[in-house]
Design an enzyme around this catalytic site. Sequence first.
Site, PDB file in Angstrom:
ATOM      1  N   HIS A  17      -3.404 -14.929  30.240  1.00 50.97           N
ATOM      2  CA  HIS A  17      -2.863 -14.781  28.874  1.00 50.97           C
ATOM      3  C   HIS A  17      -3.978 -14.349  27.916  1.00 50.97           C
ATOM      4  O   HIS A  17      -3.789 -13.454  27.086  1.00 50.97           O
ATOM      5  CB  HIS A  17      -2.317 -16.125  28.349  1.00 50.97           C
ATOM      6  N   LYS A  41      12.528 -23.028  32.235  1.00 47.19           N
ATOM      7  CA  LYS A  41      11.453 -24.022  32.385  1.00 47.19           C
ATOM      8  C   LYS A  41      11.814 -25.240  31.539  1.00 47.19           C
ATOM      9  O   LYS A  41      11.559 -25.267  30.339  1.00 47.19           O
ATOM     10  CB  LYS A  41      10.113 -23.415  31.957  1.00 47.19           C
TER      11      LYS A  41
HETATM   12  O1  PNS Z   1       5.722 -17.376  29.505  1.00 44.97           O
HETATM   13  P1  PNS Z   1       7.154 -17.120  29.893  1.00 44.97           P
HETATM   14  O2  PNS Z   1       7.853 -18.429  30.233  1.00 44.97           O
HETATM   15  O3  PNS Z   1       7.285 -16.111  30.994  1.00 44.97           O
HETATM   16  O4  PNS Z   1       7.869 -16.492  28.597  1.00 44.97           O
HETATM   17  C1  PNS Z   1       9.263 -16.212  28.598  1.00 44.97           C
HETATM   18  C2  PNS Z   1       9.785 -16.163  27.145  1.00 44.97           C
HETATM   19  C3  PNS Z   1       9.484 -17.482  26.440  1.00 44.97           C
HETATM   20  C4  PNS Z   1       9.091 -15.018  26.400  1.00 44.97           C
HETATM   21  C5  PNS Z   1      11.331 -15.901  27.211  1.00 44.97           C
HETATM   22  O5  PNS Z   1      11.954 -16.906  27.954  1.00 44.97           O
HETATM   23  C6  PNS Z   1      11.939 -15.795  25.815  1.00 44.97           C
HETATM   24  O6  PNS Z   1      11.872 -14.748  25.199  1.00 44.97           O
HETATM   25  N1  PNS Z   1      12.509 -16.914  25.302  1.00 44.97           N
HETATM   26  C7  PNS Z   1      13.126 -16.950  23.994  1.00 44.97           C
HETATM   27  C8  PNS Z   1      14.650 -16.841  24.106  1.00 44.97           C
HETATM   28  C9  PNS Z   1      15.063 -15.392  24.297  1.00 44.97           C
HETATM   29  O7  PNS Z   1      14.825 -14.533  23.468  1.00 44.97           O
HETATM   30  N2  PNS Z   1      15.754 -15.112  25.425  1.00 44.97           N
HETATM   31  C10 PNS Z   1      16.248 -13.803  25.715  1.00 44.97           C
HETATM   32  C11 PNS Z   1      15.299 -12.985  26.581  1.00 44.97           C
HETATM   33  S1  PNS Z   1      15.198 -13.643  28.215  1.00 44.97           S
END
Ligand code: PNS
Length: 162
Positions: A17, A41
Amino acid sequence: MSRVVYPGSFDPITLGHLDIIERSSKLFDEVYVCILNNSAKKTPLFSHEERVNMLESVVKRFGNVYIKQYDGLLVDFAKENNTGIIVRGLRGITDFDSELQMSQGNHKVSPDVETVFLATDPRYSFISSTMVREFLAYGKSVKGFVPDEIIPFIESKVKINQ
Ligand code: PNS
């Protein structure tokens, strides 16, 4: 001015990251690193506040990186913060499918938002927050997986077997 959002769960931030943050900070005027919820998660190891504190301690070396958190959709965060660019790192083929779907889904609901991908530095391509949490669950040190600055905090929360 180019402002981008680098979203993730950051539970916790890894060296992979950090590399993406550093490279984004050179490519764009402002980088908003945003902690969001990943519905896949369910049980985070670190609270939002702890993740904000860890991220802030690591990014203070950069002058144009800001830590945010948002309880909602990534595209809504992007819109509210006047950015149309999402940055994501790609570690390899296993990331590709889900990242492609996410970028296409986000673009479908919000056509003004584009996702750009940075290829993860091969030194870090095996590292994931999930792997870090797994090692921590068994008391293993995660030096070399996460930025040095956050090791004391992690080791104050999780007992490491010497
Ligand atoms: O670090 P990660 O867990 O791979 O990040 C994933 C994340 C948090 C960017 C994704 O789950 C997200 O965008 N969550 C917010 C809700 C959302 O917008 N969902 C629609 C797209 S999957």
